[in-house]
Enzyme design. Structure first.
Site, mmCIF file in Angstrom:
data_model
loop_
_atom_site.group_PDB
_atom_site.id
_atom_site.type_symbol
_atom_site.label_atom_id
_atom_site.label_comp_id
_atom_site.label_asym_id
_atom_site.label_seq_id
_atom_site.Cartn_x
_atom_site.Cartn_y
_atom_site.Cartn_z
ATOM 1 N N THR B 168 6.558 14.525 -13.533
ATOM 2 C CA THR B 168 5.249 14.125 -13.003
ATOM 3 C C THR B 168 4.290 15.315 -12.922
ATOM 4 O OG1 THR B 168 6.226 12.348 -11.731
ATOM 5 C CG2 THR B 168 4.099 13.180 -10.973
ATOM 6 N N SER B 174 2.173 7.786 -13.019
ATOM 7 C CA SER B 174 2.899 6.761 -13.751
ATOM 8 C C SER B 174 2.659 6.816 -15.261
ATOM 9 C CB SER B 174 2.513 5.381 -13.218
ATOM 10 O OG SER B 174 3.018 5.213 -11.907
ATOM 11 N N GLY B 207 11.267 17.304 -6.325
ATOM 12 C CA GLY B 207 12.336 17.721 -5.427
ATOM 13 C C GLY B 207 13.036 18.939 -5.993
ATOM 14 N N ARG B 340 18.394 -8.949 24.327
ATOM 15 C CA ARG B 340 17.194 -8.741 25.109
ATOM 16 C C ARG B 340 16.690 -10.056 25.690
ATOM 17 N NH1 ARG B 340 13.999 -4.789 27.443
ATOM 18 N NH2 ARG B 340 11.797 -5.323 27.364
ATOM 19 N N GLY B 429 8.473 -1.425 22.272
ATOM 20 C CA GLY B 429 8.372 0.021 22.469
ATOM 21 C C GLY B 429 9.666 0.735 22.104
ATOM 22 N N THR B 450 6.141 3.926 -4.460
ATOM 23 C CA THR B 450 5.319 4.509 -5.532
ATOM 24 C C THR B 450 6.051 5.514 -6.411
ATOM 25 O OG1 THR B 450 4.415 6.115 -3.938
ATOM 26 C CG2 THR B 450 3.093 4.148 -4.372
ATOM 27 N N GLU B 452 9.359 6.830 -8.828
ATOM 28 C CA GLU B 452 10.144 6.171 -9.888
ATOM 29 C C GLU B 452 9.373 4.983 -10.467
ATOM 30 O OE1 GLU B 452 13.146 6.850 -11.271
ATOM 31 O OE2 GLU B 452 13.322 8.716 -10.156
ATOM 32 N N ASP B 454 5.229 3.484 -9.934
ATOM 33 C CA ASP B 454 4.425 2.776 -8.938
ATOM 34 C C ASP B 454 4.692 1.271 -9.043
ATOM 35 O OD1 ASP B 454 1.578 2.937 -7.332
ATOM 36 O OD2 ASP B 454 1.730 1.140 -8.575
#
Lengths: 705, 705
Positions: B168, B174, B207, B340, B429, B450, B452, B454
């Site tokens: 990239t 892309s 990476g 809950r 929360g 997005t 590998e 988009d």
């Protein structure tokens, strides 16, 4: 990233003739392309009623020392936000709502307008400020009486007393009436004794509780003379001068959260903590020295709602802040989309990504919604100001305000999350970098959907109000009332009761798509479509629930529950109608014809977007024919193309400078990079030094039929 | 939190008689309530083809030293993940896809199955491992030849050579074919000269590039003898033994991201960097010493797609990981929702929130989709394994695999974001606290939408394939072909061409809602509704685009663009059909009758959910009458109630232990707190010590009609 796509490209065709066979011929207006937005005037309109306050607030949010730094540790972020709060306390930015005699200006609307702008600097700043002055301080102001004001407000205002708003318990979020903490009056010592009876009654998620707070407004069940009088608020010191908990008080840090890590949320619990009787914030309920309880509001339920109603401003402020964040996100994404180029239709130059239909479809409807919310929020704020300034604060006014808050806050907070995410994806990998702000804002605003009232719970409040109104009108046997009840939710609009029926009955007459499109453009048709849906949905559910009051309680509850989803959808439809109405009223005050024209397209996009989203409903209920339903989508496609040339103007009008945006990708760097790349290839071609392609150029083509 | 809501409550009524007037009477099957899920057997089915690998991988992800620690600084998180990668390298977890003679096992499907499970430990671990072995290593494996394998793979496998996958560019995400980096062959020195011609051609988001990488597979335009042969891959050392950039190489750290901060993403640029000729990974294209280019694939376009096609495994792995994350999120939210309690119908005890219809509506359709994705992913992985093992790797197989990847990856990655967010909100929360994992997972998985490829771009690839198939079949003048082309996308299913027409034609005959509901339950009716929609959408767009090949290129591109949104929607519909088919096939292999029954409800919920989402389309196109359209929603309500008693079993079957969930709220603590609170009140009532209410109990009632 791995990708093999050749995305077919195009040029913008805002005024191209028909591109879809479904839409039929339209009248081409030669001045469409010529419409210009007066960005400055539109910007002033968007700033709304408290424009001056907002402009001042934006000077604050443009200051680097008031802004978020990405990547700070939780510890450092908390310290930074606390320092920023001190700046706000010193410059009076946050004192507008407080009484004049204490240095405030009794300006409730302006106060919120200034607060919500802080989200642009750092949502943690907005929310921590909101905790201190909007919740802790406002509770003392609205639930306390003059002695409390004089004693506590000065320290709260100048931040020498940071405090928590101790309402929510770990076992009870949205159901405040059921909290477990008790405040039992002991006449022997003239004190209240505060206790946390079990683990689920720990106070939780309280800003200022983990670290900074030295006091709190505590909500607890008031018990005196063996009688429980429901939830009341108490002023309570919680930490000593060394910042250690006072005796009987304990707590925990909530630790890292999904966002808002500049705020020290935490938990508190109490064991036989004693406070003087006069620490009861006694505006709506009091206990005498002998333990006798008294209140100006005899119904415990009404008293509870009245007390909590004074705290509605949190929701007002979230509505505005969420809308501002959406506007900021769209400014970044649309600016970037106007500069970024990707893929080619076979020409030497790549296309600007905002020229792709899908990209427009992703961003422009969200832009339209953000405009609708901006206008709706200003009206909401005016209403809030009227109630809190006393200009119009009857019970009905207060109930209307609360319903408005419960309707608008869910939609705008969800919209912000949706818009921030779409903007982030629309910026691709760059959108994922912290330096481009979208991910950080989204993380911070996440909790806006569930705090200050869970969005789904709030929408049920709205639905209940709609049902109540419906049933009142219906019970009064006034046939016209049914048709009018929703009207009253959106005061001031003209409702054509006859038009609604006409629309439904003549739908089959719309054989011509052209006429059909014409009708959809009509303000009254949009109003009728949207209004009719709310009315009908509520009427249908009311019909199903009619038998509930003859049933045993459990069975009635089960019946109600089986319509819970419909009710929430009806409440959403109502809230969307309110937003549409506000957008429509704003159009009426737009003077510049070019601006008005473009804004009308945007309003139509919003209105028809709502119709498209619920197209099945309109078809099933016979409000739209299939033919016309198809034309809704086709007309939206056309509106989107029309809006394209004005998209940058429409986000520029939000008025955020680079100091507010602070996103590398919206700084113009992308255009520079694109220009540099294009210049490089142009020069290479011109010089004859460009390498030859392996095979003669064979540009990508759209798939052939 | 401020809230004044009294949410009307209910009890679960899974088999209660009619609750909605729209649905008409149904046949009550006395054994519905008795249906039991065999959790163990269902768990085995969900583990799929590579169950043994997954079970082993889950032992790894249950290890605390392999797991994410919330709140680490970016620096520490990167260090931790690098150390974890060393563990994976040492235990061979990540070597399955590599050749046996180098210590791998040539097991491509198993490799991905093991990889994607890592998301449960930490998405940064999954993705950084994916960069090292799935992209950097796989590029050497698939684009290089034996000398490259023998020379480079051992160091890649054992992590002594961490590497980047430098594809990239900042200016090209892309659209890989348009990257700007050049590799020009210099026959005088037998070297390639690598250059970054302008700023937009910097490699970005890589990476391992910011810190750890000492080598890279670099993608660049290969130029030799003055001819540009398109994108090729090169092996390139980038850092020296001191971890400094080699001469001519520079870079930047991408810094903080919205998530995945255990990975050191960064930028690289090159100025006259020279590498030996043999560093070209020359499986699909080579340069001789004299500069002559040769390739086994004569078409540059096909060569490009073939090369990139070998890297499809990234998308496979994201599909699986996104599905696993969705399953984890639902396990947390449904477990919490079952414990809950909140709000009451007026009884002493509060209701479990999962008994609220809205709560079910929020979580169960997402559970159904997650099941569909789990089954579809396993089939996808089998297909991938067949292609990469050589069992079935014709050009058609490879194209099918790529289309499948382009269809499934977008849906599952978007679904994960949507599900993680809904789960987070459904936990209130508590869901926003990092300790409950939902916010962290969502932040990490954000970029899956997005990278590998988009998602929107991938779906256009799918649409292109559908259009191409359509046009081929159509051009061949075989009338039946049109009806069959989508069938081939989902191999193995039986398609009843006549049923479709029957359905459309007899729709008005379905006067009885009961019959209508019966039909919706029918597998073939669901298949036909879903299939028909894809076919018709593609057919319609194809019709609109028919004139494109007679147009000038720009005009054709504009026409195409005006249908871009429809095309993407059609591709989505196609992908959903594939998921539905996989779910339906999975049902056929489910043996236990109770499990099969409950899974069938879940499959129906998935299928009818798709119909409901696109109800307007079915109405407009005459596929459903209004009457039947209403019954879709009513039947979904009924399915949701039926699934309720089995919800916990259905998430338990995903097989995640507390070591995998690691969320405080799903540990049982909520039940303990609720029980403690209820016990407290019970004892208080029993002891006669409870304070009296201010007024006689007046429980909340549903709104009366």
């Amino acid at each position: 990233m791995v990708d093999t796509a050749q995305r077919p490209a195009t040029l913008p065709t805002p005024e191209a003739p028909e591109t879809s066979g479904d839409t039929g011929p339209i009248t081409l207006n030669s001045d469409l392309a010529a419409a210009q937005v007066d960005v400055a005037a539109l910007g002033r309109q968007l700033l709304g009623t408290w424009a001056d306050v907002r402009i001042k607030a934006r000077e604050v949010t443009a200051r680097p020392d008031m802004q978020r730094i990405e990547g700070l540790s939780m510890h450092d972020h908390r310290l930074r936000v606390l320092e920023q709060l001190k700046v706000l306390a010193a410059n009076g930015h946050v004192h507008r709502a407080f009484p004049k005699h204490l240095g405030g200006s009794d300006d409730h609307g302006g106060n919120i307008a200034g607060f919500e702008e802080l989200v642009i600097a750092d949502p943690s700043l907005q929310i921590k400020g909101g905790v201190q002055w909007g919740l802790f301080g406002a509770a003392v102001l609205h639930l306390g009486t003059k002695p409390h004001h004089d004693k506590y407000l000065p320290g709260i205002m100048d931040l020498s007393v940071p405090g928590a708003f101790a309402m929510t318990e770990i076992g009870h979020g949205s159901d405040v009436a059921s909290i477990g903490t008790t405040a039992t009056f002991d006449p022997d010592t003239d004190e209240f004794v505060i206790n946390t009876p079990f683990r689920a009654a720990w106070k939780d998620y309280l800003g200022n509780a983990a670290k900074d707070g030295i006091a709190a407004v505590l909500f607890a069940q008031l018990i005196t003379q063996g009688v429980q009088h429901g939830v009341h608020a108490f002023y309570l010191p919680i930490r000593d001068e060394n910042n250690d908990f006072l005796p009987g008080i304990g707590g925990e840090d909530d630790g890292l959260k999904g966002g808002l890590n500049g705020i020290d949320n935490g938990r508190l619990h109490f064991t036989n903590v004693r406070i003087p009787r006069e620490n009861l914030l006694n505006r709506y309920g009091d206990v005498a020295a002998d333990g006798t309880y008294s209140s100006s509001i005899s119904s415990p339920g009404r008293r509870f709602f009245t007390m909590l109603g004074t705290l509605v401003q949190g929701r007002v402020s979230l509505d505005g802040a969420a809308t501002a964040a959406s506007a900021l996100a769209l400014t970044i994404a649309i600016t970037y989309g106007s500069q970024r180029r990707q893929f080619t239709a076979g020409d030497a130059e790549e296309e600007v990504i905002l020229d792709y239909q899908r990209h427009q479809r992703r961003l422009f409807p969200r832009l339209a919604t953000t405009y609708a919310q901006t206008f709706a929020h200003d009206e909401f704020l005016v209403k809030f100001d009227e109630v809190f300034s006393g200009k119009a604060d009857t019970d009905d006014d207060r109930q209307d305000l609360e319903t408005l808050a419960a309707a608008l806050k869910p939609l705008s907070t969800w919209h912000a999350l949706d818009t921030l995410q779409e903007a982030r994806e629309a910026c691709g990998g760059a959108g994922f970098l912290a330096e481009n702000r979208l991910v950080g804002l989204r993380a911070d605003l996440d909790v806006y959907a569930t705090f200050e009232g869970d969005n789904n719970v709030l929408l049920q409040l709205v639905a209940k109000r709609l049902l109540t109104d419906y049933s009142r009108k219906f019970a009064s046997a006034d046939a016209g009332a049914l048709a009018r009840y929703v009207v009253q939710q959106a005061a001031g609009r003209a409702y054509h009761g006859s038009g609604l029926r006409t629309l439904a009955q003549t739908v089959t007459d719309f054989g011509s798509t052209a006429r059909s499109v014409g009708a959809l453009r009509d303000t009254n048709v949009q109003r009728e479509l949207l209004t009719d849906r709310v009315e009908t949905m509520i009427g249908e559910v009311a019909g199903h629930l009619r038998s509930a009051n003859k049933m045993p309680k459990k069975q009635a509850a089960a019946l109600f529950n089986s319509h819970q989803n419909e009710l929430i959808e009806a409440a959403k439809a109502h809230a969307e109608l309110l937003q549409w109405e506000a957008f429509t009223r704003a159009l009426e005050t737009t003077v510049d014809p070019g601006t008005k024209r473009v804004l009308t397209w945007l309003r139509d996009l919003f209105g028809l977007g709502l119709v498209e989203k619920n197209l099945a409903w309109y078809l099933i209920h016979g409000r739209l024919s299939s033919q016309r339903a198809l034309s809704v989508t086709a007309y939206i496609d056309r509106l989107i193309a029309r809006i394209r040339p004005h998209a940058q103007d429409l986000v520029d009008a939000f008025g955020y400078s680079q100091e507010h945006l602070r996103a590398t990708i919206s700084s113009g760097i992308e255009r520079e990079r694109q220009d540099e790349a294009r210049d490089y290839y142009r020069e290479q071609r011109a010089s004859g030094q460009a390498p030859a392609p392996e095979k003669p150029a064979k540009p990508a083509k759209p798939a052939k039929k």
